[in-house]
Design an enzyme around this catalytic site. Structure first.
Site, PDB file in Angstrom:
ATOM      1  CG  HIS A  18      81.952 -67.430  49.637  1.00  0.00           C
ATOM      2  ND1 HIS A  18      81.423 -68.380  48.542  1.00  0.00           N
ATOM      3  CD2 HIS A  18      81.428 -66.265  49.396  1.00  0.00           C
ATOM      4  CE1 HIS A  18      80.797 -67.646  47.694  1.00  0.00           C
ATOM      5  NE2 HIS A  18      80.576 -66.385  48.134  1.00  0.00           N
ATOM      6  CE  LYS A  42      72.346 -64.739  42.222  1.00  0.00           C
ATOM      7  NZ  LYS A  42      73.647 -64.126  42.499  1.00  0.00           N
ATOM      8  NE  ARG A  91      84.369 -61.238  44.410  1.00  0.00           N
ATOM      9  CZ  ARG A  91      83.607 -61.901  43.525  1.00  0.00           C
ATOM     10  NH1 ARG A  91      83.945 -63.077  43.298  1.00  0.00           N
ATOM     11  NH2 ARG A  91      82.500 -61.189  43.276  1.00  0.00           N
ATOM     12  CB  SER A 129      79.628 -68.731  43.101  1.00  0.00           C
ATOM     13  OG  SER A 129      79.953 -68.531  44.583  1.00  0.00           O
TER      14      SER A 129
END
Ligand code: PNS
Length: 165
Positions: A18, A42, A91, A129
């Site tokens: 990030h 979430k 990514r 993450s």
């Protein structure tokens, strides 16, 4: 004209991937607003306040970056900020479908707002993450993948009773 971009995300936790995107973004935009989603579907592991603190420390050296939080529709927030673009990192191919759907939905909701995708350094192309949390939870070494403070805070979270996510 000043061009401002919003870089939205959950940042639970922020990774060096990030931060790599933010570092690239500041070369393109006059201002980047890192916007942490407040009420994600979430539940986050790190509370919003901690995620904001970590990010503020991490971008402290970049004068044209600020860290905020938002809820509701991203495009509404982007308009409130007077920003013109949304930045997202890509990514791998696996990111593409989700990002493509979000970008097109955001374009439908806000045709005046452009989504700009940026690739992080290949050194971070596998860093997420979710994986960082898993590695720290299981006692592995996440140094170099996240700011050092993230490792400390994640360890503290996992040491607290009832936190096993
Ligand atoms: O880091 P993440 O979890 O991939 O970030 C997702 C985020 C925050 C960019 C996304 O959930 C979002 O924009 N939420 C705001 C709600 C919204 O605008 N939804 C409709 C457009 S897809």
């Amino acid at each position: 004209m000043k061009v401002t971009a919003v870089y939205p995300g959950t940042f639970d936790p922020v990774t060096n991937g990030h931060l790599d995107i933010i570092g690239r973004g500041v070369r393109l935009f006059d201002e980047i607003i890192v916007a942490i989603l407040k009420n994600a579907d979430k539940e986050a592991l790190l509370p919003l306040g901690e995620r904001m603190e970590i990010l503020k420390t991490a971008v402290a050296g970049l004068p044209n970056v600020r860290v905020e939080s938002f809820d509701g529709l991203l495009v509404d927030y982007v308009r409130t900020c007077g920003a013109q673009a949304i930045v997202r990192g890509l990514r791998a191919l696996s990111d593409f479908e989700y990002e493509f759907q979000m970008a097109l939905m955001n374009r439908r909701l806000g045709p005046d707002i452009e989504t700009v995708f940026m690739m992080p350094s290949e050194a971070y192309s596998y860093v997420s993450s979710r994986l960082v949390k898993e590695v720290v939870r299981l006692g592995g070494d996440a140094a170099g993948l996240v700011p050092p403070e993230v490792v400390t805070r994640l360890r503290a979270r996992y040491a607290a009773p009832g936190k096993r996510r």
